[in-house]
Write a protein that holds these residues in place. Structure first.
Motif, PDB file in Angstrom:
ATOM      1  N   GLN A 177     -12.441   4.951  -2.958  1.00 41.36           N
ATOM      2  CA  GLN A 177     -11.176   5.299  -2.310  1.00 41.36           C
ATOM      3  C   GLN A 177     -10.394   6.305  -3.136  1.00 41.36           C
ATOM      4  OE1 GLN A 177      -9.444   1.383  -1.856  1.00 41.36           O
ATOM      5  NE2 GLN A 177     -10.227   1.141   0.214  1.00 41.36           N
TER       6      GLN A 177
ATOM      7  N   ASN B 252     -11.611   9.625  -2.562  1.00 38.29           N
ATOM      8  CA  ASN B 252     -11.607  10.040  -1.156  1.00 38.29           C
ATOM      9  C   ASN B 252     -13.021  10.253  -0.606  1.00 38.29           C
ATOM     10  OD1 ASN B 252      -8.873   9.874  -0.783  1.00 38.29           O
ATOM     11  ND2 ASN B 252      -8.488  12.031  -1.152  1.00 38.29           N
TER      12      ASN B 252
ATOM     13  N   GLU C 127       3.023   0.679   2.517  1.00 37.23           N
ATOM     14  CA  GLU C 127       1.757   0.961   1.840  1.00 37.23           C
ATOM     15  C   GLU C 127       0.639   1.226   2.847  1.00 37.23           C
ATOM     16  OE1 GLU C 127       3.762  -1.567   1.307  1.00 37.23           O
ATOM     17  OE2 GLU C 127       4.604  -0.967  -0.639  1.00 37.23           O
ATOM     18  N   ASP C 128       0.626   0.471   3.953  1.00 39.22           N
ATOM     19  CA  ASP C 128      -0.421   0.661   4.959  1.00 39.22           C
ATOM     20  C   ASP C 128      -0.269   2.004   5.664  1.00 39.22           C
ATOM     21  OD1 ASP C 128      -1.387  -1.820   4.311  1.00 39.22           O
ATOM     22  OD2 ASP C 128      -0.449  -2.852   6.007  1.00 39.22           O
TER      23      ASP C 128
ATOM     24  N   LYS D 141      -1.444   4.734   3.232  1.00 40.38           N
ATOM     25  CA  LYS D 141      -2.905   4.804   3.112  1.00 40.38           C
ATOM     26  C   LYS D 141      -3.534   5.480   4.325  1.00 40.38           C
ATOM     27  CE  LYS D 141      -3.769   0.806   0.108  1.00 40.38           C
ATOM     28  NZ  LYS D 141      -4.375  -0.541   0.007  1.00 40.38           N
ATOM     29  N   LYS D 142      -2.985   5.200   5.501  1.00 37.60           N
ATOM     30  CA  LYS D 142      -3.585   5.709   6.730  1.00 37.60           C
ATOM     31  C   LYS D 142      -3.154   7.132   7.061  1.00 37.60           C
ATOM     32  CE  LYS D 142      -4.240   4.458  11.611  1.00 37.60           C
ATOM     33  NZ  LYS D 142      -3.929   3.477  12.669  1.00 37.60           N
TER      34      LYS D 142
ATOM     35  N   ALA E 192      -2.211   8.733  -1.570  1.00 37.52           N
ATOM     36  CA  ALA E 192      -2.470   7.975  -0.336  1.00 37.52           C
ATOM     37  C   ALA E 192      -3.356   6.757  -0.582  1.00 37.52           C
ATOM     38  CB  ALA E 192      -3.103   8.890   0.710  1.00 37.52           C
ATOM     39  N   ALA E 193      -4.439   6.937  -1.356  1.00 39.45           N
ATOM     40  CA  ALA E 193      -5.383   5.835  -1.574  1.00 39.45           C
ATOM     41  C   ALA E 193      -4.743   4.657  -2.290  1.00 39.45           C
ATOM     42  CB  ALA E 193      -6.587   6.326  -2.367  1.00 39.45           C
ATOM     43  N   GLN E 194      -3.677   4.912  -3.054  1.00 33.62           N
ATOM     44  CA  GLN E 194      -2.966   3.854  -3.778  1.00 33.62           C
ATOM     45  C   GLN E 194      -1.758   3.338  -3.007  1.00 33.62           C
ATOM     46  OE1 GLN E 194      -3.652   6.982  -5.664  1.00 33.62           O
ATOM     47  NE2 GLN E 194      -5.635   6.000  -5.858  1.00 33.62           N
ATOM     48  N   GLY E 195      -1.714   3.615  -1.716  1.00 32.62           N
ATOM     49  CA  GLY E 195      -0.585   3.158  -0.914  1.00 32.62           C
ATOM     50  C   GLY E 195       0.678   3.938  -1.184  1.00 32.62           C
TER      51      GLY E 195
END
Length: 376
Positions: free
Chosen positions: A106, A109, A231-232, A235-236, A243-246
């Motif tokens: 993650q 990426n 955080e969700d 990430k999305k 982004a990957a860490q929220g």
């Protein structure tokens, strides 16, 4: 975002260490029960330790290495004893290895674990060796956690005592923790140069793209304010490097942010978010995930952190005592000229060497009362 070029650093520096080990004569320098430690493994461990120190302490790694290098063989013996203990108590580390590989995927990426393996291959890293390195660390950590950490009990009185003793260490400036959701705006394309009007050749943003990005950012903020987890959503949907860490950005003291961002965030309480903010990169939404006042924070606000600090302080000597006990129960033989700095004065359990020196044969143990040790 973790750049793909930094894979080796993130991969526990396996390849770099291995390159140094390739040219070392494979000489046995220690025996731990029925396992051996070679000079190549020792040199590989030294190289890896140096590389890690260079990353953590780029300015004074040499001084730290001068202190730590004597303990490298101790660490290899520790590792072998912990791996054997893990096998004995049924700790495999498999679930945690998968979790850590997925976290690395993650961060980079990448779409799948297969992609992570391909990235390792591109950089000359054996993926199986890499996984085994992670598994070794996971098993040793879990053994220490189960056999040592679980026996460390911290009371409220312990926390209060630590708090009172470390007032100066706890004192600090006002500070906030931030997370972000970023919606980027495409970089403007250079306009055609106009000799009569040089300013006309300056790049210009596409108003439609800017409006589209702003609309998206406002929609994401609306989702958060209607109850979606920040955080969700980050990430999305976030297009920033976090982004990957929220969306986690880290902590900032006053004066470390641009004045506009400082004004918009330091007035907020933990859990609150800013409106959509225009930046050079696009549009961002910031969430305050923590807000510390200047001075010494109240104990109730940092009791969990203090508990972790007390745990860490007690874990190291307790783990050392546990490893000393494992040494006293094991058969360990260190070649002359090499020193295990973790050796116990009560160790004395050395194997009887029946084979000719240097033929690589395993030692034969004398009989012993402890049933879990087998004669080989």
């Amino acid at each position: 975002m973790l750049k793909k070029s930094s894979f080796i650093a993130a991969a526990v520096l396996v390849a770099a260490a291995a390159l140094h080990a390739d040219n070392i004569v494979d000489e046995i320098i220690a025996r731990v029960n029925d396992q051996i430690i070679t000079r190549a493994e020792l040199e590989k461990a030294k190289s890896q330790a140096q590389d890690e120190l260079k990353q953590q302490f780029p300015n004074d790694w040499q001084a730290k290495w001068n202190e730590d290098q004597k303990d490298v063989l101790r660490g290899l013996v520790d590792r072998q004893l912990l791996l054997e203990k893990g096998k004995e108590v049924g700790i495999t580390g498999e679930t945690e290895v998968v979790k850590r590989l997925n976290q690395l995927r993650q961060q980079m990426n990448l779409a799948s674990i297969d992609d992570l393996e391909k990235e390792a291959q591109k950089q000359g890293v054996s993926f199986e060796d890499f996984k085994e390195t992670i598994r070794t660390r996971v098993v040793t950590e879990q053994v220490i956690g189960q056999e040592v950490g679980s026996h460390i009990h911290i009371t409220n009185d312990d926390i209060l005592e630590w708090y009172n003793k470390h007032q100066k260490d706890l004192e600090g400036q006002e500070e906030i923790g931030l997370s972000e959701i970023m919606v980027s705006v495409p970089a403007p394309k250079p306009a055609a140069e106009n000799k009569d009007n040089p300013s006309a050749g300056q790049p210009e943003e596409d108003p439609a793209k800017v409006a589209e990005a702003e609309t998206k950012a406002k929609q994401l903020l609306d989702q958060v304010r209607k109850g979606a987890k920040f955080e969700d959503v980050a990430k999305k949907n976030s297009e920033g490097p976090t982004a990957a860490q929220g969306g986690t950005l880290g902590n900032f003291k006053r004066g470390e942010l641009a004045k506009d961002l400082e004004d918009k965030t330091f007035s907020l309480k933990p859990g609150e978010t800013t409106d959509v903010i225009r930046t050079k990169q696009g549009f961002i939404i910031l969430k305050v995930i923590g807000h510390r006042a200047a001075g010494v924070p109240p104990m109730k606000d940092i009791s969990d952190r203090i508990r972790e600090a007390v745990y860490s302080e007690r874990l190291e000597p307790s783990a050392r005592a546990f490893l000393t006990k494992l040494r006293e129960q094991a058969y360990i033989d260190i070649k002359t000229g090499f020193i295990d700095t973790g050796a116990s004065p009560n160790q004395g359990n050395k194997p009887v060497m029946l084979a000719a020196a240097g033929d690589g044969s395993k030692p034969v143990r004398p009989a012993k009362k402890k049933k879990r040790f087998l004669v080989f």
